[in-house]
Design a protein around this motif. Structure first.
Motif, PDB file in Angstrom:
ATOM      1  N   ALA A   1     -11.534   1.732 -15.594  1.00 21.42           N
ATOM      2  CA  ALA A   1     -11.561   1.816 -14.132  1.00 21.42           C
ATOM      3  C   ALA A   1     -10.337   2.493 -13.532  1.00 21.42           C
ATOM      4  O   ALA A   1      -9.232   2.412 -14.052  1.00 21.42           O
ATOM      5  N   VAL A   2     -10.581   3.140 -12.401  1.00 21.10           N
ATOM      6  CA  VAL A   2      -9.547   3.694 -11.526  1.00 21.10           C
ATOM      7  C   VAL A   2      -9.765   3.048 -10.170  1.00 21.10           C
ATOM      8  O   VAL A   2     -10.899   2.841  -9.746  1.00 21.10           O
ATOM      9  N   ARG A   3      -8.685   2.711  -9.499  1.00 19.08           N
ATOM     10  CA  ARG A   3      -8.797   2.195  -8.134  1.00 19.08           C
ATOM     11  C   ARG A   3      -8.109   3.165  -7.186  1.00 19.08           C
ATOM     12  O   ARG A   3      -7.080   3.754  -7.525  1.00 19.08           O
ATOM     13  N   MET A   4      -8.701   3.311  -6.022  1.00 23.02           N
ATOM     14  CA  MET A   4      -8.093   4.134  -4.975  1.00 23.02           C
ATOM     15  C   MET A   4      -7.975   3.257  -3.735  1.00 23.02           C
ATOM     16  O   MET A   4      -8.967   2.734  -3.235  1.00 23.02           O
ATOM     17  N   ALA A   5      -6.734   3.066  -3.280  1.00 25.18           N
ATOM     18  CA  ALA A   5      -6.470   2.175  -2.153  1.00 25.18           C
ATOM     19  C   ALA A   5      -6.068   2.982  -0.923  1.00 25.18           C
ATOM     20  O   ALA A   5      -5.275   3.923  -1.014  1.00 25.18           O
ATOM     21  N   PHE A   6      -6.627   2.575   0.206  1.00 30.24           N
ATOM     22  CA  PHE A   6      -6.284   3.153   1.501  1.00 30.24           C
ATOM     23  C   PHE A   6      -5.621   2.056   2.319  1.00 30.24           C
ATOM     24  O   PHE A   6      -6.176   0.968   2.463  1.00 30.24           O
ATOM     25  N   PRO A   7      -4.414   2.305   2.859  1.00 25.75           N
ATOM     26  CA  PRO A   7      -3.690   1.263   3.596  1.00 25.75           C
ATOM     27  C   PRO A   7      -4.358   0.963   4.943  1.00 25.75           C
ATOM     28  O   PRO A   7      -5.154   1.763   5.438  1.00 25.75           O
ATOM     29  N   PRO A   8      -4.024  -0.187   5.552  1.00 25.84           N
ATOM     30  CA  PRO A   8      -4.658  -0.593   6.809  1.00 25.84           C
ATOM     31  C   PRO A   8      -4.702   0.482   7.905  1.00 25.84           C
ATOM     32  O   PRO A   8      -5.754   0.660   8.527  1.00 25.84           O
ATOM     33  N   PRO A   9      -3.624   1.237   8.159  1.00 24.92           N
ATOM     34  CA  PRO A   9      -3.705   2.231   9.241  1.00 24.92           C
ATOM     35  C   PRO A   9      -4.728   3.343   8.980  1.00 24.92           C
ATOM     36  O   PRO A   9      -5.158   4.015   9.908  1.00 24.92           O
ATOM     37  N   ALA A  10      -5.149   3.518   7.731  1.00 25.65           N
ATOM     38  CA  ALA A  10      -6.080   4.597   7.395  1.00 25.65           C
ATOM     39  C   ALA A  10      -7.539   4.151   7.420  1.00 25.65           C
ATOM     40  O   ALA A  10      -8.432   4.944   7.141  1.00 25.65           O
ATOM     41  N   THR A  11      -7.792   2.884   7.756  1.00 25.06           N
ATOM     42  CA  THR A  11      -9.159   2.380   7.712  1.00 25.06           C
ATOM     43  C   THR A  11      -9.636   1.939   9.088  1.00 25.06           C
ATOM     44  O   THR A  11      -8.832   1.586   9.958  1.00 25.06           O
TER      45      THR A  11
END
Length: 136
Positions: free
Chosen positions: A36-46
């Motif tokens: 697996a690979v995870r891609m995280a987007f921080p709160p300001p980007a969502t």
């Protein structure tokens, strides 16, 4: 040697607005979850204002650099010169981001140095996973 790889990337959010918006994202790979690979987007980007993390296969990411790949919630495909598009499908809608292909190739190279393709099974702790499954 660390068993985790994280790489910050700049993703360009594709939307109906005329300008593309740059958003920070982090690619994450952990030898303990070698497929697996995870891609995280921080709160300001969502839209929700909370961190959003997508998990998908390393194999999908690698395949999508050269040709369209994926069925379902995550699709990856080359886009023009030097960019790759990742599409994330959810009940709320679809998010599409452009990322420099060189950044993705560098990330994948590091993950393959940590866990070479075809050897992922050696890093699984099947006994621990089974114990966790049976305890719940």
């Amino acid at each position: 040697m660390s068993t985790v790889i994280e790489q910050a990337v700049q993703a360009r959010l594709i939307s109906s607005a005329p300008q593309l918006e740059n958003v920070p994202a982090t690619l994450h790979y952990d030898r303990a979850d070698p497929f697996a690979v995870r891609m995280a987007f921080p709160p300001p980007a969502t839209l929700e204002g909370i961190e959003v993390v997508w998990t998908f296969s390393r194999e999908l990411l690698a395949a999508g650099l050269d040709e369209s790949a994926g069925v379902g919630d995550v699709l990856v495909r080359p886009y023009g010169y030097g960019r790759t598009v990742l599409e994330f499908h959810a009940t709320e809608g679809v998010a599409m981001v452009h990322i420099r292909t060189t950044e993705l190739r560098r990330f994948l190279k590091e993950t393959q140095e940590l866990v070479p393709d075809g050897t992922e099974h050696r890093y699984l702790d099947v006994d621990q996973d089974l114990a966790e499954l049976l305890s719940s």
